[in-house]
Design a protein around this motif. Structure first.
Motif, PDB file in Angstrom:
ATOM      1  N   PHE A 259       0.841  -1.189   0.000  1.00  0.00           N
ATOM      2  CA  PHE A 259       0.000   0.000   0.000  1.00  0.00           C
ATOM      3  C   PHE A 259       0.882   1.247   0.000  1.00  0.00           C
ATOM      4  O   PHE A 259       1.975   1.249   0.559  1.00  0.00           O
ATOM      5  N   GLN A 260       0.376   2.294  -0.644  1.00  0.00           N
ATOM      6  CA  GLN A 260       1.127   3.546  -0.688  1.00  0.00           C
ATOM      7  C   GLN A 260       0.148   4.706  -0.749  1.00  0.00           C
ATOM      8  O   GLN A 260      -0.612   4.833  -1.702  1.00  0.00           O
ATOM      9  N   GLY A 261       0.183   5.545   0.288  1.00  0.00           N
ATOM     10  CA  GLY A 261      -0.738   6.682   0.366  1.00  0.00           C
ATOM     11  C   GLY A 261      -0.233   7.849  -0.452  1.00  0.00           C
ATOM     12  O   GLY A 261       0.475   8.705   0.065  1.00  0.00           O
ATOM     13  N   GLN A 262      -0.614   7.906  -1.725  1.00  0.00           N
ATOM     14  CA  GLN A 262      -0.112   8.965  -2.604  1.00  0.00           C
ATOM     15  C   GLN A 262      -1.006  10.197  -2.639  1.00  0.00           C
ATOM     16  O   GLN A 262      -0.711  11.164  -3.340  1.00  0.00           O
ATOM     17  N   SER A 263      -2.090  10.164  -1.879  1.00  0.00           N
ATOM     18  CA  SER A 263      -2.955  11.337  -1.708  1.00  0.00           C
ATOM     19  C   SER A 263      -3.605  11.193  -0.340  1.00  0.00           C
ATOM     20  O   SER A 263      -3.702  10.089   0.202  1.00  0.00           O
ATOM     21  N   PRO A 264      -4.073  12.296   0.247  1.00  0.00           N
ATOM     22  CA  PRO A 264      -4.817  12.168   1.499  1.00  0.00           C
ATOM     23  C   PRO A 264      -6.017  11.235   1.357  1.00  0.00           C
ATOM     24  O   PRO A 264      -6.345  10.502   2.295  1.00  0.00           O
ATOM     25  N   TYR A 265      -6.674  11.278   0.206  1.00  0.00           N
ATOM     26  CA  TYR A 265      -7.786  10.341  -0.030  1.00  0.00           C
ATOM     27  C   TYR A 265      -7.336   8.900   0.121  1.00  0.00           C
ATOM     28  O   TYR A 265      -7.926   8.123   0.889  1.00  0.00           O
ATOM     29  N   SER A 266      -6.284   8.502  -0.608  1.00  0.00           N
ATOM     30  CA  SER A 266      -5.852   7.104  -0.550  1.00  0.00           C
ATOM     31  C   SER A 266      -5.374   6.733   0.847  1.00  0.00           C
ATOM     32  O   SER A 266      -5.592   5.608   1.308  1.00  0.00           O
TER      33      SER A 266
ATOM     34  N   VAL B 227      -0.704   8.611  -9.580  1.00  0.00           N
ATOM     35  CA  VAL B 227      -0.632   7.155  -9.709  1.00  0.00           C
ATOM     36  C   VAL B 227      -0.496   6.854 -11.199  1.00  0.00           C
ATOM     37  O   VAL B 227      -1.429   7.020 -11.972  1.00  0.00           O
ATOM     38  N   ASN B 228       0.688   6.428 -11.600  1.00  0.00           N
ATOM     39  CA  ASN B 228       0.991   6.317 -13.025  1.00  0.00           C
ATOM     40  C   ASN B 228       0.452   5.056 -13.688  1.00  0.00           C
ATOM     41  O   ASN B 228       0.212   5.055 -14.893  1.00  0.00           O
ATOM     42  N   ARG B 229       0.270   4.004 -12.895  1.00  0.00           N
ATOM     43  CA  ARG B 229      -0.194   2.770 -13.520  1.00  0.00           C
ATOM     44  C   ARG B 229      -1.061   1.968 -12.550  1.00  0.00           C
ATOM     45  O   ARG B 229      -0.653   1.683 -11.423  1.00  0.00           O
ATOM     46  N   LEU B 230      -2.256   1.616 -12.995  1.00  0.00           N
ATOM     47  CA  LEU B 230      -3.135   0.718 -12.253  1.00  0.00           C
ATOM     48  C   LEU B 230      -3.636  -0.356 -13.206  1.00  0.00           C
ATOM     49  O   LEU B 230      -4.326  -0.063 -14.178  1.00  0.00           O
ATOM     50  N   LEU B 231      -3.240  -1.574 -12.929  1.00  0.00           N
ATOM     51  CA  LEU B 231      -3.699  -2.736 -13.695  1.00  0.00           C
ATOM     52  C   LEU B 231      -3.914  -3.854 -12.691  1.00  0.00           C
ATOM     53  O   LEU B 231      -2.965  -4.381 -12.112  1.00  0.00           O
TER      54      LEU B 231
END
Length: 326
Positions: free
Chosen positions: A142-149, A279-283
């Motif tokens: 897991f990686q919190g890249q925004s306050p939302y995430s 977030v550059n890639r989601l697959l």
């Protein structure tokens, strides 16, 4: 007959879930956000005969007393209520903590005390951050890249703790990017479509290179329902993903080709995420959901986009295509 509570029932995915649960013969209580206008979000668009089958409960997911009251005499809960817009989370993170973390805690506490038989907590693919490997399975870091995430990671971990500490029948459902009718214009697909349908020839977007794994909303909703039907999913975190990806630029060009080939894409700086937040890639991997349930995606991206375009044509007056929707 089991009674099912859906929090966030007035929203995009929640309204579709309510609709499908009713079709399947469920007794549904819809938790909608209380407001002085007495509006019920997308449920307001339901035909009268469908609304008459739904028990409506107006409240605030941040209020533990209201959440507890909503959960009384409920057998299962699909918890979807959340703040989800990433740009808005940059300057209003407190509200995301209150809604996403404390709101989830309210659902968990009340479910524990009332003995709710199934608790299904909605996560998001954003908790993974940029893919460290693909396809992204449920063991991905897991990686919190925004306050939302970050708040969704916190909510997920609270749900896990209640499963492990109290043996509660909890499942964490993690849909990848859902799209379709009723989605707000803060998401990329309705943003592009509404600009094109409004006659704009310069389509404003942020970064074009990130890739996403898009689920059509009816497939996402069926994933929720199939997960809830299987006891094998208790205590699990489960992706809902097509296991296919497309870049934002390619997606936008496909929509331009379908609606107005004369349009062109303009990169708008205010729509870019901060560099380390993008977030550059989601697959996503859908191996686990296929192993534990009967689910499989029914809609291709082409089919889903066609239904979404048709809906937005009929409901364009609900969208403000000329402004940036955070």
């Amino acid at each position: 007959m089991k009674k099912t509570l859906v929090t966030g029932a007035d929203g995009f995915i929640g309204s579709h879930l309510v609709e499908q649960l009713i079709r399947e013969g469920k007794k549904v209580k819809a938790f909608v956000y209380y407001n002085s206008f007495n509006t019920w979000g997308w449920l307001d668009t339901f035909p009268k005969e469908l609304l008459e089958e739904i028990e409506l409960f107006a409240g605030d997911i941040r209020d533990p007393n209201g959440v507890r009251e909503a959960l009384r005499e409920v057998d299962e809960v699909f918890h979807l209520a959340a703040l989800i817009a990433i740009p808005f989370s940059y300057h209003s993170p407190d509200t995301y903590v209150d809604t996403n973390v404390k709101g989830t805690l309210n659902v968990l506490q009340a479910s524990k005390d009332l003995g709710t038989k199934r608790v299904l907590v909605t996560s998001t693919s954003e908790v993974y951050g940029t893919a460290q490997y693909v396809p992204i399975d449920e063991k991905h870091p897991f990686q919190g890249q925004s306050p939302y995430s970050a708040t969704k990671i916190g909510a997920d971990r609270l749900a896990e703790s209640f499963y492990r500490s109290f043996e509660m029948p909890i499942t964490i459902i993690r849909p990848f990017n859902t799209y379709g009718p009723r989605q707000s214009a803060r998401a990329v697909i309705p943003t592009v479509i509404t600009q094109l349908l409004s006659g704009m020839t310069e389509i404003k977007l942020g970064s074009l290179t990130p890739t996403r794994d898009f689920n059509y909303v009816k497939d996402t909703v069926q994933g929720f329902i199939d997960i809830a039907k299987s006891d094998k999913t208790i205590g699990q975190e489960i992706n809902i993903a097509t296991q296919q990806e497309i870049s934002i630029g390619q997606l936008a060009q496909e929509l331009i080709d379908q609606i107005n080939p004369k349009a062109r894409i303009i990169c708008d700086e205010q729509r870019f995420r901060p560099e380390k937040s993008e977030v550059n890639r989601l697959l996503g991997s859908n191996k686990k959901i296929r192993e534990l349930t009967v689910w499989e995606p029914k809609y291709s991206l082409t089919q889903g986009l066609a239904e979404t375009i048709a809906f937005l044509k009929e409901n364009l007056n609900r969208y403000k295509a000329d402004i940036y929707n955070m």
